[in-house]
Design an enzyme around this catalytic site. Sequence first.
Site, PDB file in Angstrom:
ATOM      1  N   TYR A 173       0.855  -1.184   0.000  1.00 38.58           N
ATOM      2  CA  TYR A 173       0.000   0.000   0.000  1.00 38.58           C
ATOM      3  C   TYR A 173       0.885   1.225   0.000  1.00 38.58           C
ATOM      4  O   TYR A 173       1.846   1.298   0.775  1.00 38.58           O
ATOM      5  CB  TYR A 173      -0.872   0.070   1.252  1.00 38.58           C
ATOM      6  CG  TYR A 173      -2.038  -0.866   1.296  1.00 38.58           C
ATOM      7  CD1 TYR A 173      -2.857  -1.076   0.192  1.00 38.58           C
ATOM      8  CD2 TYR A 173      -2.359  -1.525   2.471  1.00 38.58           C
ATOM      9  CE1 TYR A 173      -3.939  -1.926   0.267  1.00 38.58           C
ATOM     10  CE2 TYR A 173      -3.451  -2.372   2.563  1.00 38.58           C
ATOM     11  CZ  TYR A 173      -4.235  -2.566   1.450  1.00 38.58           C
ATOM     12  OH  TYR A 173      -5.307  -3.400   1.527  1.00 38.58           O
ATOM     13  N   GLU A 188      -2.773   0.377  -4.263  1.00 33.54           N
ATOM     14  CA  GLU A 188      -2.162  -0.908  -3.940  1.00 33.54           C
ATOM     15  C   GLU A 188      -1.563  -1.477  -5.219  1.00 33.54           C
ATOM     16  O   GLU A 188      -2.167  -1.372  -6.286  1.00 33.54           O
ATOM     17  CB  GLU A 188      -3.222  -1.864  -3.391  1.00 33.54           C
ATOM     18  CG  GLU A 188      -2.709  -3.273  -3.118  1.00 33.54           C
ATOM     19  CD  GLU A 188      -3.794  -4.213  -2.583  1.00 33.54           C
ATOM     20  OE1 GLU A 188      -4.950  -4.119  -3.034  1.00 33.54           O
ATOM     21  OE2 GLU A 188      -3.477  -5.037  -1.705  1.00 33.54           O
TER      22      GLU A 188
HETATM   23 FE   LIG Z   1      -6.878  -4.315  -2.233  1.00 34.55          FE
END
Ligand SMILES: [Fe+2]
Length: 309
Positions: free
Chosen positions: A257, A267
């Site tokens: 992330y 992401e």
């Molecule tokens: Fe995700």
Amino acid sequence: MAMNGVLRPGHAALRVLDLKESMHFYGNVLGLQETGRDKQGRVYYKAWDERDHNSLVIRQADRAGIDFFAFKVDSPKTLEKLDSDLRAYGVPTERIPEGEMLETGPRVRFQIPSGHLIELYAQKTDVGNGMPYVNPEAWTPAAEKGIAPTRMDHCLLYGPDIEKVQKLFEEVLGFYLVEHIVLEDGRTDLAIWLSSSIKAHDIAFVRHPEPGKLHHVSFLLDSWEKVLRAADLMSMNRVSIDIGPTRHGVTRGTTIYAFDPSGNRFETFCGGYQTYPDCQPIKWTMDEVGAGVFYHERKLNERFLAVVT
Ligand SMILES: [Fe+2]
């Protein structure tokens, strides 16, 4: 009901604070291909292996976040059916004419109980992935530009009333529950992962008091090695990483992330298992929620729950 004509996530429309800076990020760092700009000032992108004209649209605004998220359906007939099914279910829909987004057919837009705008559409121009439909090679140089995900894959949205969202997605759009995190009361879901396909998730929601928030838009990579390469590129380009590389317990995907220059979380991930509508949903309890979200760390970080745009 499951798999009733909703094919896959089609496009995410994001707000960014500085268009020029964001175009550098999405075009050169994430490595998406710019496919157009429209009169409204929106810039269109697709991932290198996607064939339709666009999967990410950005526009400059004074606050970051998501304008809408769309799914492609299998035919104009399905679009008409789902539009009338939504209205019969009590969800008002809005028609957005063909061409309002570049190379995109008519869209059906509606608001879901979490406050997000969701769209359905059936047509988008096939611009190809740079390889012919007859005797193609395995990849093109675009597959190595920047992080270079193969596609925009899913999103995670934060908002209230996610049980109503789940019901709408299941009963009208044919999605099914793949995994969920249940709060201490043993009944109320904190988070749900929904699929319209054999992917572990096409969209996910976390219960949150404020409506219409974005947690992340996700982009698919081919391998764990490419997730590690993405982390290197993020470091080289001073991208703010939230967490990772690590693995999720939920869906088993390997992940990073990080934040775009406007603070929108994105992401880059690989993997996750395949599923079918007859698979029993997997449940996570709050005492193991850390491992569910971050399998290696086995605990949540404060940012994961608190930072949304
Ligand atoms: Fe995700």
